[in-house]
Design an enzyme around this catalytic site. Sequence first.
Site, PDB file in Angstrom:
ATOM      1  N   LYS A 102      -5.158  -1.023   0.392  1.00 27.59           N
ATOM      2  CA  LYS A 102      -4.600  -0.657   1.705  1.00 27.59           C
ATOM      3  C   LYS A 102      -5.532  -1.135   2.822  1.00 27.59           C
ATOM      4  O   LYS A 102      -6.449  -1.898   2.572  1.00 27.59           O
ATOM      5  CB  LYS A 102      -4.344   0.852   1.759  1.00 27.59           C
ATOM      6  CG  LYS A 102      -3.504   1.382   0.578  1.00 27.59           C
ATOM      7  CD  LYS A 102      -2.015   1.056   0.687  1.00 27.59           C
ATOM      8  CE  LYS A 102      -1.248   1.268  -0.607  1.00 27.59           C
ATOM      9  NZ  LYS A 102      -0.979   2.643  -0.987  1.00 27.59           N
TER      10      LYS A 102
HETATM   11  C1  LIG Z   1      -0.227   3.540  -1.945  1.00 25.59           C
HETATM   12  C2  LIG Z   1       0.953   4.327  -1.556  1.00 25.59           C
HETATM   13  C3  LIG Z   1       1.074   5.704  -1.784  1.00 25.59           C
HETATM   14  C4  LIG Z   1       0.102   6.472  -2.633  1.00 25.59           C
HETATM   15  O1  LIG Z   1      -1.194   6.327  -2.227  1.00 25.59           O
HETATM   16  P1  LIG Z   1      -2.388   6.873  -3.141  1.00 25.59           P
HETATM   17  O2  LIG Z   1      -3.512   6.997  -2.151  1.00 25.59           O
HETATM   18  O3  LIG Z   1      -2.635   5.796  -4.161  1.00 25.59           O
HETATM   19  O4  LIG Z   1      -1.987   8.146  -3.739  1.00 25.59           O
HETATM   20  C5  LIG Z   1       2.159   6.384  -1.277  1.00 25.59           C
HETATM   21  N1  LIG Z   1       3.113   5.745  -0.592  1.00 25.59           N
HETATM   22  C6  LIG Z   1       3.061   4.411  -0.377  1.00 25.59           C
HETATM   23  C7  LIG Z   1       4.144   3.769   0.423  1.00 25.59           C
HETATM   24  C8  LIG Z   1       1.993   3.656  -0.870  1.00 25.59           C
HETATM   25  O5  LIG Z   1       1.967   2.347  -0.675  1.00 25.59           O
END
Ligand SMILES: *Cc1c(COP(=O)(O)O)cnc(C)c1O
Length: 394
Positions: free
Chosen positions: A188
């Site tokens: 991210k």
């Molecule tokens: C990555 C992601 C999540 C979950 O994130 P984590 O920190 O890995 O639990 C939830 N929603 C979306 C749209 C994502 O891309």
Amino acid sequence: MIPYGRQHISDDDIEAVVAVLRSDFLTQGPAVPQFEAAFAAGCGARHAVATCNATAALHLACLALGLGPGDRLWTSPNTFVASANCARYCGAEVDFVDIDPHTYNLSVPVLAAKLADARRDGRLPKIVVPVHFAGQPCDMAGIRALADEYGFAIIEDASHAVGARYRGKPVGGCDCSDITVFSFHPVKIITTGEGGMATTNDPRLAERMALLRSHGITRDPAQMEGAPDGAWSYEQIALGFNYRMTDLQAALGLSQLRRLDDYVARRTQLAQRYDAALRPLPVTCPRQAPDSASSWHLYVLRVGEAPGSPARATLFAALRAQGIGVNVHYIPVHTQPDYRRLGFRRGDFPEAERYYAHAISLPLFPTMSDADQEMVIAAVRAAIAGAASPSAPC
Ligand SMILES: *Cc1c(COP(=O)(O)O)cnc(C)c1O
């Protein structure tokens, strides 16, 4: 191999984490509240609650808004499964709202029509979770207007959208929503290894999420139901979880946050370079709404639709064979076996399924060099030339 996404860790980040390692607190120390305060200030929210990941933050957000058995949560089928699973953790039902064919975000006209039907059938959702796909904010004003009309709460899943802007303001300020959730997974925009954050302007929601993040335990005499036995006293006043972020993670997040603007600027520049190079080809580049600025978590091309455009599987295999780490976001959630068991079928959300059949995510991350990007562009061009040439196998 050029990955589709990659974290960037600076010497400052490493020093920040080492400083915590040498300090008194690896967890439940000062770094988490510092990161929360800096994050809340950065997006203009009154409160921020850090968690061990965004999935946990989504769960806490649902619980704080009172989601439970018999309730319904609606989200986009074009998302990571966590956006929908959070409802099921609470014993609530999930349903989906098909996407807009241009932004790939939840479609507001489709939402409006589905709400009108749901009101007639007495099946209105308690919560709607718009997902800012690829970092592009949803039409939040449109969703807010429907929330006012139909009385549902809004959790923005901004896992992709740290540093994105909507109508000139940072995502996370919750101008149109109750709670906004972010992810700090390494692919991210900024990372804490694993980590998440929930922002809100409502002090009661913030307090409830903070309580449930740590077992539902309070040490605040004002919150206790009985008289404290002594200074050691604590009470479990609700069933919570251990969803805490560590100080090691928060220190990394705080250090990363200082480079957020640089990261988003470089991602935006790379996206514009992809646009310029690929727009003349028989592919569809991501379309941007004029009132928002994406954080560019993903750069998704649609291929295999126009004449002379290679099938997605062909392009995917050609790029992977050259060490280019393309990926696909997302397999529509309702087509997963665990969702089909709930009664969802292929064909239920045709726009998301059509999008999925043609989508491919190209590498995009802030330390990607211009030369690496040229290589990706050249490989896409070569695959398209191959698809268009009459000698190519069909
Ligand atoms: C990555 C992601 C999540 C979950 O994130 P984590 O920190 O890995 O639990 C939830 N929603 C979306 C749209 C994502 O891309």
